[in-house]
Write a protein that holds these residues in place. Sequence first.
Motif, PDB file in Angstrom:
ATOM      1  N   GLN A 172      13.027   1.885   3.354  1.00 31.62           N
ATOM      2  CA  GLN A 172      14.034   2.749   3.435  1.00 31.62           C
ATOM      3  C   GLN A 172      15.294   2.610   2.834  1.00 31.62           C
ATOM      4  OE1 GLN A 172      12.223   4.881   5.116  1.00 31.62           O
ATOM      5  NE2 GLN A 172      13.590   5.346   7.076  1.00 31.62           N
ATOM      6  N   TRP A 173      15.720   1.231   2.578  1.00 32.30           N
ATOM      7  CA  TRP A 173      16.835   0.806   1.688  1.00 32.30           C
ATOM      8  C   TRP A 173      16.369   0.933   0.195  1.00 32.30           C
ATOM      9  CZ3 TRP A 173      16.032  -3.594  -0.648  1.00 32.30           C
ATOM     10  CH2 TRP A 173      15.638  -4.745   0.174  1.00 32.30           C
ATOM     11  N   SER A 174      15.047   0.283  -0.128  1.00 25.16           N
ATOM     12  CA  SER A 174      14.749   0.288  -1.485  1.00 25.16           C
ATOM     13  C   SER A 174      14.772   1.661  -1.910  1.00 25.16           C
ATOM     14  CB  SER A 174      13.675  -0.608  -1.698  1.00 25.16           C
ATOM     15  OG  SER A 174      12.396   0.187  -1.246  1.00 25.16           O
ATOM     16  N   GLN A 175      14.150   2.801  -1.383  1.00 30.27           N
ATOM     17  CA  GLN A 175      14.183   3.909  -1.630  1.00 30.27           C
ATOM     18  C   GLN A 175      15.515   4.720  -2.014  1.00 30.27           C
ATOM     19  OE1 GLN A 175      12.071   5.705  -2.939  1.00 30.27           O
ATOM     20  NE2 GLN A 175      12.143   7.936  -2.480  1.00 30.27           N
ATOM     21  N   MET A 176      16.334   4.409  -1.025  1.00 33.60           N
ATOM     22  CA  MET A 176      18.026   4.773  -1.030  1.00 33.60           C
ATOM     23  C   MET A 176      18.531   4.197  -2.359  1.00 33.60           C
ATOM     24  SD  MET A 176      20.839   4.068   1.856  1.00 33.60           S
ATOM     25  CE  MET A 176      19.528   4.538   2.989  1.00 33.60           C
ATOM     26  N   LEU A 177      18.049   3.021  -2.613  1.00 36.17           N
ATOM     27  CA  LEU A 177      18.962   2.242  -3.752  1.00 36.17           C
ATOM     28  C   LEU A 177      18.129   2.630  -5.076  1.00 36.17           C
ATOM     29  CD1 LEU A 177      19.489  -1.174  -2.137  1.00 36.17           C
ATOM     30  CD2 LEU A 177      21.329   0.563  -2.396  1.00 36.17           C
ATOM     31  N   PHE A 178      16.754   2.768  -5.180  1.00 32.47           N
ATOM     32  CA  PHE A 178      16.151   2.869  -6.265  1.00 32.47           C
ATOM     33  C   PHE A 178      15.519   4.181  -6.716  1.00 32.47           C
ATOM     34  CE2 PHE A 178      16.082  -1.729  -5.188  1.00 32.47           C
ATOM     35  CZ  PHE A 178      16.916  -2.121  -6.015  1.00 32.47           C
ATOM     36  N   GLU A 179      15.182   4.930  -5.674  1.00 30.76           N
ATOM     37  CA  GLU A 179      14.425   6.137  -5.753  1.00 30.76           C
ATOM     38  C   GLU A 179      13.212   6.128  -6.627  1.00 30.76           C
ATOM     39  OE1 GLU A 179      17.527   9.496  -5.353  1.00 30.76           O
ATOM     40  OE2 GLU A 179      18.144   8.255  -6.933  1.00 30.76           O
ATOM     41  N   GLU A 180      12.200   5.089  -6.196  1.00 29.75           N
ATOM     42  CA  GLU A 180      11.228   4.958  -7.163  1.00 29.75           C
ATOM     43  C   GLU A 180       9.935   5.792  -6.427  1.00 29.75           C
ATOM     44  OE1 GLU A 180       9.545   2.677  -9.762  1.00 29.75           O
ATOM     45  OE2 GLU A 180      11.107   3.864 -10.237  1.00 29.75           O
ATOM     46  N   SER A 181       9.915   6.329  -5.542  1.00 32.51           N
ATOM     47  CA  SER A 181       8.886   7.038  -4.661  1.00 32.51           C
ATOM     48  C   SER A 181       9.110   8.289  -4.519  1.00 32.51           C
ATOM     49  CB  SER A 181       8.389   6.265  -3.446  1.00 32.51           C
ATOM     50  OG  SER A 181       7.422   6.769  -2.628  1.00 32.51           O
ATOM     51  N   GLN A 182       8.136   8.845  -4.470  1.00 40.11           N
ATOM     52  CA  GLN A 182       8.132  10.547  -4.152  1.00 40.11           C
ATOM     53  C   GLN A 182       8.113  10.795  -2.515  1.00 40.11           C
ATOM     54  OE1 GLN A 182       8.790  12.868  -6.533  1.00 40.11           O
ATOM     55  NE2 GLN A 182       9.173  11.086  -7.744  1.00 40.11           N
ATOM     56  N   LEU A 183       7.894   9.640  -1.859  1.00 37.43           N
ATOM     57  CA  LEU A 183       7.537   9.839  -0.463  1.00 37.43           C
ATOM     58  C   LEU A 183       8.835  10.046   0.112  1.00 37.43           C
ATOM     59  CD1 LEU A 183       5.299   6.777   0.042  1.00 37.43           C
ATOM     60  CD2 LEU A 183       4.611   9.069  -0.095  1.00 37.43           C
ATOM     61  N   GLU A 184       8.775  10.590   1.463  1.00 37.59           N
ATOM     62  CA  GLU A 184       9.814  11.145   2.295  1.00 37.59           C
ATOM     63  C   GLU A 184      10.433   9.408   2.993  1.00 37.59           C
ATOM     64  OE1 GLU A 184      11.797  13.657   2.247  1.00 37.59           O
ATOM     65  OE2 GLU A 184      10.393  14.769   0.856  1.00 37.59           O
ATOM     66  N   TYR A 185      11.577   9.630   3.379  1.00 40.08           N
ATOM     67  CA  TYR A 185      12.166   8.484   4.277  1.00 40.08           C
ATOM     68  C   TYR A 185      11.234   8.483   5.557  1.00 40.08           C
ATOM     69  CZ  TYR A 185      15.791   7.873   1.296  1.00 40.08           C
ATOM     70  OH  TYR A 185      16.823   7.697   0.163  1.00 40.08           O
ATOM     71  N   THR A 186      10.912   7.510   6.139  1.00 42.38           N
ATOM     72  CA  THR A 186       9.920   7.380   7.358  1.00 42.38           C
ATOM     73  C   THR A 186      11.042   7.468   8.606  1.00 42.38           C
ATOM     74  OG1 THR A 186       8.654   5.601   6.196  1.00 42.38           O
ATOM     75  CG2 THR A 186       8.364   5.893   8.628  1.00 42.38           C
ATOM     76  N   ALA A 187      10.392   8.613   9.515  1.00 46.55           N
ATOM     77  CA  ALA A 187      11.067   9.140  10.499  1.00 46.55           C
ATOM     78  C   ALA A 187      11.036   7.825  11.564  1.00 46.55           C
ATOM     79  CB  ALA A 187      10.516  10.233  11.053  1.00 46.55           C
TER      80      ALA A 187
END
Length: 659
Positions: free
Chosen positions: A217-232
């Motif tokens: 969750q936070w690595s995606q927030m910080l780096f945006e390295e994936s096309q995946l959505e955040y996990t509910a």
Amino acid sequence: VSESSLNYRVSRMYDLRDGGDFAALDLLYLMYGNYYNTESNTDGLRGTRVEDGDIVVSRSKEALLNHKYWYTDKTPDRPDLIDKQWYWSENHILIFHTAEFLAGQLFPNDVFPVTGLTGAQHMARVRPLLIKWMDERSRFGFNEWDSEVYYDLTSRPLLALVQFTVDDTELTQKSSMVLDLLFLDVGLHLHRGNFGATRGRSYAKSKFAASTADTFQWSQMLFEESQLEYTAGRDEGVFFACADTYVLPHVIRTIAKSNETMIDKERMNLPIPIEPDDSQSSAPYEFDFRDESDLSLWWSMSAMFSKRVLPLTIQTANKYDLWNSQFKDYADELEVGGVGVDDLGLILIPIILALYPSIWEVLNQGILEEVNTYTYRTAHYMLSTAQDYHAGIANNQAQTFQATLSENAVVFCQHPAKLAIDDGSTPPTNYNWKKDEPGPGYWTGDGARPRGGQYKNVGIYIYAPLFDPNPSLFPYPYLQETHAYFPEAHFDEVVQKEANGNKWTFGRKDDSYVGLYSYLKTEWRTSQPEAYKNEGKHFDLVAGGSARNVWMVELGSVDEYTDFATFCNAIVNSEVSIQPTAAGFDVKYASPSQGQVSFGSGDTPLQVNGEKVVISDYKRFDNPFVQAEFNEKRYEILNGDEKLILDFDSIARVATPEP
């Protein structure tokens, strides 16, 4: 805040259950974030924004004041209360110290009944321990290296210290700097959002895919390295979403998003002698195996039963009656053997030292001492390995290597201790892989660690246990097999090819390719629960018949090969020579991309085209972005015009502003 959520955390603290420190930190985030103003108060942090009678405030305050924050404190005298809190892993140490400091800061004039100290006195007591923890990370890195579980838990107290500490520049600055190093580690090992590094501690529940990792969750927030959505339904990113004091240095973000081919070599943790004939008697640097002030360092590396730390472990357990609390399971096992708890202090040290040569491989099953990691990352794939790390000894949670092609297309091998469910049973849907913990389980950890060696895109992993399953004194079972996670559902193509008696399993994801070889014959197992969205397709590749085996992996892409078929044909027709030895195996492989690669059990070096490859004594960081010697406290991190300088001696943190 729901009543059930509050009750859960308060009762976890009151009962001194494992994770009481997690609950305390949650309550502190709640209190600081919602009820107290940390900016302009004249009396500590008494700027409450709600009525004193608020139930959340009153119950949280009561729980925080009455909590036991360290193992040296007296356990409250309540009927049937047993302190089950685990104080000593890397993340727990930091969380306990942070909770004590922030609770003291929140209630500086109140008396904490367990110790009789005021909040201000608790702050003074624990602050040097926080600084010590941070200085050790600045010099030696993280014990729980590259853990997709524990990097998340370590980040939370650091962020809390940055966000909530008042008028303590050294503490807030060093907390920010250690967070920078943690995020740098993550950024160096991200591929398409997957934190796919070798790991000191890893669980089945979180290793199968990028989005299952606690760091996602936070690595995606910080780096945006994936096309995946955040996990509910996941809360790991909430702490960062609510923080406004810590700012990620932009250069770390650029490193995480870099597509340049990179080799990252790192060394973390201190060396601790564990083998019976190891002559090292003194601790490294200024530390002491006999000094209780260094106990947390050794125990944070799960070294409590290593031969040099063992006497201190027994003395500490006797002094604080840990045999009736955190070490009760060990005491119960020994009582079965006729050793009573009251006698442990008198006879346990000579008994275990006498038995040590025959049980050391099991006693040190969780050891997290000095490790040298090697990661090769390209725009298409990543391969990461713990080089030659404690081959053959028991392993409860570490993951030696992983090949990562995308968010979900990953490959790794493991030596299972047990099946998740009995063969012949019907695999349940929505199986809870937390049942695989603490390990070794079916996918968590290893019955015995392999000897791993990697050079660029080629890795060799040799399984040869040094102990028999179920040794008599400390039963530690394992299965006579090894297996690989190779999820067909997450690749675009999976094929198996055989030539010259060598069988490989190949996978393609987009323009990235991986080939996996096993010395022993493999077959797909279908009797175990689904790992992660496997859609009824194969994912569990088993090499049965023996726990001794060789696995090899090679990765490639469209950049090196015309297409996937060309990659497969080049590798399957390459010469492989595996020779069993008394210690395990000698391996020779004619890699299409790297040439002649050889490796073996024992002290056999990793060689490429006749040249020895160094797999030990790495720098702290050795990659295109940062060069830092081990045990130094200064880091200069560069990527083009972007820069970050961290100097822990001068407490300097200087970063290029975000463009």
